[in-house]
Motif scaffolding. Structure first.
Motif, mmCIF file in Angstrom:
data_model
loop_
_atom_site.group_PDB
_atom_site.id
_atom_site.type_symbol
_atom_site.label_atom_id
_atom_site.label_comp_id
_atom_site.label_asym_id
_atom_site.label_seq_id
_atom_site.Cartn_x
_atom_site.Cartn_y
_atom_site.Cartn_z
ATOM 1 N N ASP A 1 -7.788 8.493 -2.160
ATOM 2 C CA ASP A 1 -6.530 7.871 -2.564
ATOM 3 C C ASP A 1 -5.518 8.018 -1.432
ATOM 4 O O ASP A 1 -4.892 9.060 -1.287
ATOM 5 C CB ASP A 1 -6.026 8.577 -3.832
ATOM 6 C CG ASP A 1 -4.927 7.779 -4.503
ATOM 7 O OD1 ASP A 1 -4.568 6.732 -3.955
ATOM 8 O OD2 ASP A 1 -4.441 8.209 -5.559
ATOM 9 N N HIS A 2 -5.357 6.983 -0.628
ATOM 10 C CA HIS A 2 -4.497 7.047 0.562
ATOM 11 C C HIS A 2 -3.209 6.282 0.304
ATOM 12 O O HIS A 2 -3.007 5.173 0.804
ATOM 13 C CB HIS A 2 -5.229 6.484 1.770
ATOM 14 C CG HIS A 2 -6.510 7.189 2.078
ATOM 15 N ND1 HIS A 2 -6.548 8.451 2.616
ATOM 16 C CD2 HIS A 2 -7.807 6.816 1.896
ATOM 17 C CE1 HIS A 2 -7.804 8.823 2.779
ATOM 18 N NE2 HIS A 2 -8.585 7.849 2.337
ATOM 19 N N VAL A 3 -2.335 6.868 -0.487
ATOM 20 C CA VAL A 3 -1.095 6.193 -0.848
ATOM 21 C C VAL A 3 -0.226 5.948 0.377
ATOM 22 O O VAL A 3 0.268 4.839 0.600
ATOM 23 C CB VAL A 3 -0.323 7.030 -1.891
ATOM 24 C CG1 VAL A 3 1.038 6.388 -2.180
ATOM 25 C CG2 VAL A 3 -1.129 7.148 -3.166
ATOM 26 N N ASP A 4 -0.043 6.998 1.199
ATOM 27 C CA ASP A 4 0.808 6.847 2.378
ATOM 28 C C ASP A 4 0.279 5.772 3.318
ATOM 29 O O ASP A 4 1.050 4.999 3.895
ATOM 30 C CB ASP A 4 0.895 8.184 3.128
ATOM 31 C CG ASP A 4 1.732 9.198 2.373
ATOM 32 O OD1 ASP A 4 2.473 8.781 1.465
ATOM 33 O OD2 ASP A 4 1.638 10.397 2.690
ATOM 34 N N LEU A 5 -1.043 5.728 3.451
ATOM 35 C CA LEU A 5 -1.645 4.744 4.343
ATOM 36 C C LEU A 5 -1.392 3.329 3.841
ATOM 37 O O LEU A 5 -1.026 2.428 4.609
ATOM 38 C CB LEU A 5 -3.150 5.017 4.465
ATOM 39 C CG LEU A 5 -3.928 4.177 5.475
ATOM 40 C CD1 LEU A 5 -3.299 4.266 6.853
ATOM 41 C CD2 LEU A 5 -5.374 4.631 5.532
ATOM 42 N N HIS A 6 -1.556 3.120 2.551
ATOM 43 C CA HIS A 6 -1.321 1.781 1.981
ATOM 44 C C HIS A 6 0.154 1.383 2.077
ATOM 45 O O HIS A 6 0.478 0.225 2.379
ATOM 46 C CB HIS A 6 -1.775 1.749 0.526
ATOM 47 C CG HIS A 6 -3.258 1.648 0.361
ATOM 48 N ND1 HIS A 6 -3.971 0.534 0.734
ATOM 49 C CD2 HIS A 6 -4.168 2.541 -0.121
ATOM 50 C CE1 HIS A 6 -5.257 0.720 0.479
ATOM 51 N NE2 HIS A 6 -5.412 1.938 -0.029
ATOM 52 N N LEU A 7 1.054 2.343 1.828
ATOM 53 C CA LEU A 7 2.481 2.035 1.927
ATOM 54 C C LEU A 7 2.885 1.699 3.370
ATOM 55 O O LEU A 7 3.684 0.797 3.610
ATOM 56 C CB LEU A 7 3.313 3.213 1.414
ATOM 57 C CG LEU A 7 3.235 3.476 -0.097
ATOM 58 C CD1 LEU A 7 4.046 4.706 -0.460
ATOM 59 C CD2 LEU A 7 3.725 2.273 -0.891
ATOM 60 N N THR A 8 2.306 2.450 4.317
ATOM 61 C CA THR A 8 2.599 2.165 5.722
ATOM 62 C C THR A 8 2.079 0.786 6.115
ATOM 63 O O THR A 8 2.748 0.040 6.840
ATOM 64 C CB THR A 8 1.971 3.241 6.619
ATOM 65 O OG1 THR A 8 2.469 4.528 6.234
ATOM 66 C CG2 THR A 8 2.304 2.993 8.086
ATOM 67 N N LEU A 9 0.887 0.446 5.629
ATOM 68 C CA LEU A 9 0.331 -0.877 5.919
ATOM 69 C C LEU A 9 1.189 -1.976 5.303
ATOM 70 O O LEU A 9 1.433 -3.015 5.928
ATOM 71 C CB LEU A 9 -1.104 -0.967 5.399
ATOM 72 C CG LEU A 9 -2.172 -0.367 6.320
ATOM 73 C CD1 LEU A 9 -3.487 -0.188 5.568
ATOM 74 C CD2 LEU A 9 -2.385 -1.253 7.534
ATOM 75 N N ALA A 10 1.662 -1.756 4.090
ATOM 76 C CA ALA A 10 2.529 -2.759 3.449
ATOM 77 C C ALA A 10 3.801 -2.967 4.268
ATOM 78 O O ALA A 10 4.225 -4.104 4.513
ATOM 79 C CB ALA A 10 2.882 -2.306 2.036
#
Length: 809
Positions: free
Chosen positions: A179-188
């Motif tokens: 679960d890579h929340v920070d990674l997905h938010l950074t990509l967004a």
């Protein structure tokens, strides 16, 4: 007493040591044993101290694990210090530098997060990205690969290398589980800051992050608000409103919910107006929703933390609903209260757009644009949710285009000078060059249409074109190693040519041929020939044009090359070669509707006239006039036709003088009359055409003078063969027009002589002598530096001698 006790103790110790020495010395074996024991004692003591020293040093040596622990606990200075000590002792092998580089990059990225300046923030992230890229090449510390790639991708994105950062982060996501929340938010976030923004990809990553239970509290609310914005930008307004309802259940404040609802309504109305097919149709429901949003936004207190956004959105809504004045006042208020905030920058741009589009107040618009652009340090570090970078660029370029379309070139130039940081230096130079080129062409075109101050206008227009040539040349230098280099060189050459800087045009055209021998080659050779001819380098010009004709026979530029080459050959008296080129154009693939075909027809007539083939010239020139070659060339063609008829009458006039029979005289007389009547008709046509023209060139003035003179000459000849006093009187009238219109020119002397000749034919010698006297008086009044040979066949002294002799006739 104490001293006595101490002295006794010393004596007792000394006695014991002396007895021990005596005992040891009494036996050789005992001496060896005692020495060995003493040596062992000394060695054990030294060994113990060395061990303790080694243990102490080993305990204080910095390690990578210690540096990583310091970084994890947030002690960035300690982490950096440990890495410095590790690298200074020189014990690391090349393969072991991955860990220290990772720590340095991670520390620098963490420090960049705390920078308040966008420029410093970007600079720090650039350094972090360099460290982390090197660490990735050598190898991240075991177990830190995912963290290293994440920090690298984030650093690249924040330093302005969005595409490279996205590639790293997407690759990291593919290789990792969990679960890579920070990674997905950074990509967004990265996809939103792309140029242009990729809302669909950003929404996909944001939705994945929202599925995680780790995203909670204020972070979840912010993510939901971002989702609302993404859906609204994608035109999915119902989904955006549904997300807003869900966000209100996650402790979204009423004020922020008001802002989100207003953004949805504003985006929907803006999208409708942008794609409106029927201007008369007004979606009342949508307008009412936006007007309701305006009331709610205006109710937000200026002290509220969201006041800047509320006030800005209110201004946008007022502009969309047609209240331009209220919108301008609202944007001014936002700008004054929140000048350096994202809302303040966006308000300045919106204010400028309204001044430009609705008020046509370009000065105010430029002031507003300058305010917003002055806050921009580096384009790649620019972040503004209300006015993304791609939107700011689009609106500045749209403003520039609007200025050009409205011929407001000074405003366009002023705006261009503000766009260096937004567009980059190369793009700014290109825009400046384009502006000056369009400006120059406009001024030259206006001057050719007979505007007031046409000369000054044309001079300024050519100056702008030469300036454009310099700009394109600078652009070419900046793009030397790119595929765009030849195009920039070509535009520079074209601008120099139109600006009549022919030597610079030749230089740039030769540079083009050295670097691009295929594309546009025929056109370049044509322009090269034209530039050489303009410089008076006739042979070089003909050589370039002939090369164009021979090497590119199927190219459209060949028709113009033949035409210009024929003109050059005509000036060199190579009539046969010039005629062949013009006939090749007329009998080639082009139709009579093409400009080159009609120009070739006119040039052929001109060539035949200069070659003395007057009857052929008359046919070609008359056809050219019928083919609509343009008013100026039609005027010249009619003049050449008149001249051809007059010259064609010279031969039968000479034959008439020597004719021996009545039949010969009759034939010659008819031929002379036919030619001179037609000449008179065409001369009069040219005269009327010039008189009715709105603009008169130097060539027109010369033709007008000649029309009067040659009409007088033709009437004089007709008077002689017809023995008609009326013809001589008509000739006097034509000559008198010249003497009236051109009183201070040397060629007027010729008119007095011709008038005197007519008066002698009319048996009026006194009047003839008076005209000669007038000529002598005029001769004395003409300036001493008057150039007689420029318009007459005699010098001042020759005129004086001839007129003096004529007075005695």
């Amino acid at each position: 007493m104490a001293d006595d006790v101490a002295s006794a103790a010393d004596r007792s110790l000394m006695g014991r040591l002396q007895r021990l020495r005596d005992w040891i010395g009494g036996s050789r074996w005992r001496s060896v044993s005692a020495g060995a024991a003493l040596l062992a004692l000394v060695m054990s003591t030294v060994g113990t101290w060395l061990y303790l020293a080694k243990l102490t040093v080993a305990t204080n040596v910095p390690t990578l694990e210690g540096a990583l622990d310091a970084f994890d606990t947030g002690d960035l200075d300690e982490a950096r210090l440990r890495i410095v000590h590790m690298t200074q002792n020189g014990s690391l092998s090349p393969n072991e530098y991955g860990g220290p580089l990772f720590v340095l990059g991670a520390v620098k990225a963490a420090e960049a997060d705390g920078q308040w300046s966008a420029l410093m923030r970007q600079s720090q992230y650039q350094i972090a990205a360099k460290y982390l890229q090197e660490a990735r090449t050598v190898g991240f510390p075991p177990g830190r690969e995912e963290q290293g790639n994440y920090l690298l991708g984030k650093s690249l994105i924040e330093s302005g290398e969005n595409a490279a950062g996205l590639e790293v982060l997407e690759h990291t996501l593919e290789l990792s589980d969990g679960d890579h929340v920070d990674l997905h938010l950074t990509l967004a976030t990265a996809y939103i800051h792309a140029d242009p923004p990729e809302y669909t990809s950003a929404l996909s990553h944001l939705d994945t992050a929202l599925e995680s239970r780790k995203l909670e509290g204020e972070f979840r609310v912010e993510s939901l608000l971002s989702r609302i914005d993404f859906l609204s930008k994608l035109g999915r307004y119902n989904e955006a409103r549904a997300t807003l309802q869900a966000a209100q259940q996650d402790d979204l404040s009423a004020a922020r919910a008001t802002l989100a609802a207003a953004r949805i309504d504003i985006d929907e109305l803006r999208n409708y107006l942008a794609h409106q097919l029927d201007p008369s149709h007004r979606p009342e429901k949508l307008y009412k929703a936006v007007e309701s949003s305006i009331q709610k936004l205006d109710a937000v207190s200026p002290a509220n933390e969201i006041a800047d956004e509320a006030m800005y959105l209110s201004g946008v809504a007022k502009g969309l609903t047609g209240s331009s004045n209220q919108a301008i006042r609202q944007f001014e208020r936002v700008r004054k209260l929140f000048s350096s905030s994202p809302a303040g920058i966006a308000a300045s741009v919106a204010e400028g757009d309204l001044y430009r589009e609705k008020k046509r107040n370009d000065a105010q618009a430029l002031t507003a644009y300058r305010r917003s652009l002055s806050s921009l340090d580096v384009a790649s570090a620019y972040r503004n949710r209300y006015l993304p970078l791609h939107e700011l660029r689009r609106r500045m370029l749209a403003a520039h285009t609007d200025f050009l379309v409205r011929n407001e070139f000074a405003a366009a130039s002023t705006l261009v000078e503000q766009l260096s940081r937004l567009l980059g230096k190369a793009k700014q130079i290109e825009l400046r060059a384009n502006t000056r080129r369009v400006w120059g062409n406009y001024l030259v075109g206006q001057a050719s249409h007979g505007q007031l101050n046409a000369k000054a206008m044309k001079r300024e227009g050519r100056l702008r074109l030469r300036q454009a040539g310099v700009d394109y040349e600078e652009l070419a230098r900046r793009r030397f190693a790119t595929a765009d280099y030849p195009d920039a060189v070509w535009m520079s050459a074209e601008s120099y040519l139109m600006g009549q800087s022919f030597s610079s045009a030749v230089r740039m055209l030769n540079e083009y041929l050295r670097n691009e021998p295929v594309q546009r080659n025929a056109q370049v050779l044509l322009r090269l020939g034209q530039a050489h001819l303009a410089l008076g380098e006739v042979d070089d010009g003909i050589l370039a044009l002939e090369e164009c004709i021979e090497l590119h026979p199927q190219d459209a530029a060949v028709f113009r090359a033949r035409l210009d080459c024929a003109k050059a050959l005509r000036n060199k008296n190579q009539v046969r070669e010039a005629e062949q080129l013009l006939l090749a154009n007329l009998h080639g693939k082009q139709t009579p509707d093409s400009t080159e075909w009609r120009q070739s027809l006119f040039e052929l007539g001109h060539l035949l006239y200069e070659a003395g083939r007057y009857e052929d010239a008359i046919d070609r020139l008359a056809e050219a006039v019928e083919r609509d070659i343009g008013p100026r060339q039609a005027r010249l063609a009619n003049y050449l036709i008149a001249e051809s008829y007059r010259h064609a009458a010279v031969e039968p006039l000479a034959e008439l003088e020597i004719a021996k029979t009545a039949n010969e005289r009759e034939v010659s007389t008819r031929r002379v009359q036919s030619g001179l009547y037609e000449a008179l008709r065409y001369y009069e046509q040219v005269r009327v055409d010039i008189a009715n023209s709105e603009s008169v060139t130097q060539l027109d003035r010369a033709m007008l003078r000649n029309c009067y003179m040659f009409k007088g000459s033709a009437l004089f000849d007709l008077g002689r063969i017809e023995r008609s006093p009326q013809r001589f009187k008509a000739a006097i009238d034509e000559y008198s027009n010249v003497s009236t219109l051109y009183q201070n020119e040397p060629f007027v002397l010729e008119t007095f002589v011709q008038i005197a000749n007519c008066q002698r034919r009319l048996q009026e010698p006194i009047k003839a002598r008076l005209n000669i006297d007038q000529a002598l008086q005029l001769l004395k009044q003409l300036p001493e530096d008057a150039d007689f040979l420029a318009s007459t066949n005699f010098t001042r002294s020759q005129w004086e001698l001839m007129l003096t002799e004529m007075r005695e006739w």
